[in-house]
Enzyme design. Sequence first.
Site, PDB file in Angstrom:
ATOM      1  N   ALA A  74       0.653  -1.034  -0.354  1.00  0.00           N
ATOM      2  CA  ALA A  74      -0.257   0.602   0.385  1.00  0.00           C
ATOM      3  C   ALA A  74       0.682   1.369   0.408  1.00  0.00           C
ATOM      4  CB  ALA A  74      -0.415   0.104   1.260  1.00  0.00           C
ATOM      5  N   THR A  75       1.960   1.216   0.176  1.00  0.00           N
ATOM      6  CA  THR A  75       2.917   2.220   0.542  1.00  0.00           C
ATOM      7  C   THR A  75       2.888   2.830  -1.001  1.00  0.00           C
ATOM      8  OG1 THR A  75       4.176   1.884   2.784  1.00  0.00           O
ATOM      9  CG2 THR A  75       4.902   3.920   1.283  1.00  0.00           C
ATOM     10  N   ASN A 154      -6.013   2.726   9.803  1.00  0.00           N
ATOM     11  CA  ASN A 154      -5.116   1.910  10.930  1.00  0.00           C
ATOM     12  C   ASN A 154      -4.534   1.873  12.539  1.00  0.00           C
ATOM     13  OD1 ASN A 154      -3.512   4.489   9.824  1.00  0.00           O
ATOM     14  ND2 ASN A 154      -1.798   3.867  11.017  1.00  0.00           N
ATOM     15  N   GLN A 182      -6.417  -0.688   5.404  1.00  0.00           N
ATOM     16  CA  GLN A 182      -6.933  -2.074   6.317  1.00  0.00           C
ATOM     17  C   GLN A 182      -8.083  -2.296   6.015  1.00  0.00           C
ATOM     18  OE1 GLN A 182      -5.169  -2.381   9.471  1.00  0.00           O
ATOM     19  NE2 GLN A 182      -3.673  -1.169   9.342  1.00  0.00           N
ATOM     20  N   ALA A 203      -2.145  -7.000   1.249  1.00  0.00           N
ATOM     21  CA  ALA A 203      -1.982  -8.376   1.418  1.00  0.00           C
ATOM     22  C   ALA A 203      -1.809  -8.382   2.693  1.00  0.00           C
ATOM     23  CB  ALA A 203      -1.588  -9.329   0.399  1.00  0.00           C
ATOM     24  N   HIS A 204      -0.896  -8.509   3.791  1.00  0.00           N
ATOM     25  CA  HIS A 204      -0.239  -8.368   5.514  1.00  0.00           C
ATOM     26  C   HIS A 204      -1.316  -8.487   6.065  1.00  0.00           C
ATOM     27  CE1 HIS A 204       2.210  -4.595   6.383  1.00  0.00           C
ATOM     28  NE2 HIS A 204       2.124  -4.818   5.475  1.00  0.00           N
ATOM     29  N   THR A 242       9.439  -7.418 -12.867  1.00  0.00           N
ATOM     30  CA  THR A 242       8.719  -8.814 -12.612  1.00  0.00           C
ATOM     31  C   THR A 242       7.765  -9.105 -11.713  1.00  0.00           C
ATOM     32  OG1 THR A 242      10.956  -9.721 -13.572  1.00  0.00           O
ATOM     33  CG2 THR A 242       9.509 -11.480 -12.666  1.00  0.00           C
ATOM     34  N   CYS A 328       4.057   2.321  12.057  1.00  0.00           N
ATOM     35  CA  CYS A 328       4.860   3.142  11.527  1.00  0.00           C
ATOM     36  C   CYS A 328       5.392   3.535  11.677  1.00  0.00           C
ATOM     37  CB  CYS A 328       4.557   3.211  10.132  1.00  0.00           C
ATOM     38  SG  CYS A 328       3.232   2.389   9.559  1.00  0.00           S
TER      39      CYS A 328
HETATM   40  C1  LIG Z   1      -0.336  -0.652   6.313  1.00  0.00           C
HETATM   41  C2  LIG Z   1      -0.936   0.260   6.347  1.00  0.00           C
HETATM   42  C3  LIG Z   1      -0.667   0.614   5.088  1.00  0.00           C
HETATM   43  C4  LIG Z   1       1.693   0.455   3.931  1.00  0.00           C
HETATM   44  O1  LIG Z   1       1.009  -0.596   2.893  1.00  0.00           O
HETATM   45  P1  LIG Z   1       2.341  -1.490   3.228  1.00  0.00           P
HETATM   46  O2  LIG Z   1       1.615  -2.353   2.678  1.00  0.00           O
HETATM   47  O3  LIG Z   1       3.277  -1.731   4.521  1.00  0.00           O
HETATM   48  O4  LIG Z   1       2.875  -0.854   2.261  1.00  0.00           O
HETATM   49  C5  LIG Z   1      -0.997   1.808   4.541  1.00  0.00           C
HETATM   50  N1  LIG Z   1      -1.889   2.423   4.812  1.00  0.00           N
HETATM   51  C6  LIG Z   1      -2.459   1.663   5.871  1.00  0.00           C
HETATM   52  C7  LIG Z   1      -3.959   2.690   6.120  1.00  0.00           C
HETATM   53  C8  LIG Z   1      -1.747   0.871   6.577  1.00  0.00           C
HETATM   54  O5  LIG Z   1      -2.214   0.786   7.679  1.00  0.00           O
END
Ligand SMILES: *Cc1c(COP(=O)(O)O)cnc(C)c1O
Length: 384
Positions: A74-75, A154, A182, A203-204, A242, A328
């Site tokens: 997501a970053t 988050n 989230q 995904a995580h 890739t 973060c």
């Molecule tokens: C965890 C999070 C991110 C970052 O996502 P990554 O996949 O770890 O880069 C961005 N925005 C929110 C709201 C998050 O909770």
Amino acid sequence: MVQRPIYLDCHATTPVDPRVLEAMLPFFSDHFGNPASLTHVYGWEAEAAIGRSRETIAAAINASPEEIVFTSGATEANNLAIKGIAEACFSRGRHIITVQTEHSAVLDPCRYLESLGFEVTYLPVRPDGLLDLETLEKAYRDDTVLVSVMAANNEIGVLQPLAEIGAQCRDRQVFFHSDAAQAIGKIPLDVQAMQIDLLSLTAHKVYGPKGTGALYVRRRPRVPLAAQLHGGGHERGLRSGTLYSPQIVGFAKAVELGLAELGAESDRLIDLRQRLWQGLQPLGGLHLNGHATQRLPGNLNLSIDGVDGQALLLGLRSLVALSSGSACSTASTAPSPVLTALGRTDALAYASLRFGLGRFTTAAEIDAVVAGVIATVEALRQGA
Ligand SMILES: *Cc1c(COP(=O)(O)O)cnc(C)c1O
């Protein structure tokens, strides 16, 4: 083996679901081909699996497969959306609207754009953490090109009114981006009904692997976007590199499972959260942070009167893995900017606990955490 603390930090990350891992494994070794190799079966296998994953993820948000751009998470998706729009719309306008309680992966790209001469409005939120639609209404300017408002916070888990924001943006022909890191697999998301132009996914946080995610980019009406990573022209030129097949297959499996189990799992998590909140009531002096019901089922964030936040976290460390504020921003010692945006005093912002309950959380774990938090807070309040 030393017993590890109970894991209640699911907003930071989640374990990979065993079913997700099983789906991923063949793509590390047997089906290891480069999905861009179109001259042999190794490439075709990988490409077909990525195609199916793309369809699954698109369907989960009511998009079409060509609108999904895979990223490292997501970053990266937020960076691509915000900088990509800013660059592509440079001659049309240089004003962006976002919210003070956004994740740093939205705020930092915005600050970076300010350093290049863009203007950014950071809107405040109401005391319950929600964006006030009239406040947003007043923030548009003739040169506004983008509004970025997250789906689910988050730290405090609140769910912003995406459909109403989407309607406002569409009326004014301003692009609407939402960070749904989230939210994906936890609450329903529909880019058509919500009129979202760009949606960041990862995904995580939903029992998939770290290091993979996607940006949804609307095709009709087309959203102009400037690539931020250049190379082999992958992902229709929007994100070269890739494709990481095992991760993408796992991402799709995680989203599929999240949606299949969404209703029942939400009910279960709301029950557990209620058990936690009720269990802690005897302490007194608890303040819920964020809207009581318009929030993620697995989120409870509260501040506690009469304790030092640092000492509280230290006291709980061996019992339960949780955090105060976002993973973060833990490098900083300032109080959570999200809680201060709600109007919390520094003391209450420090004395806050963010509980992130998840798929593997049990009622027995909640009971153990309740007992531990009560004992720790009482000891601290007595100055022990
Ligand atoms: C965890 C999070 C991110 C970052 O996502 P990554 O996949 O770890 O880069 C961005 N925005 C929110 C709201 C998050 O909770």
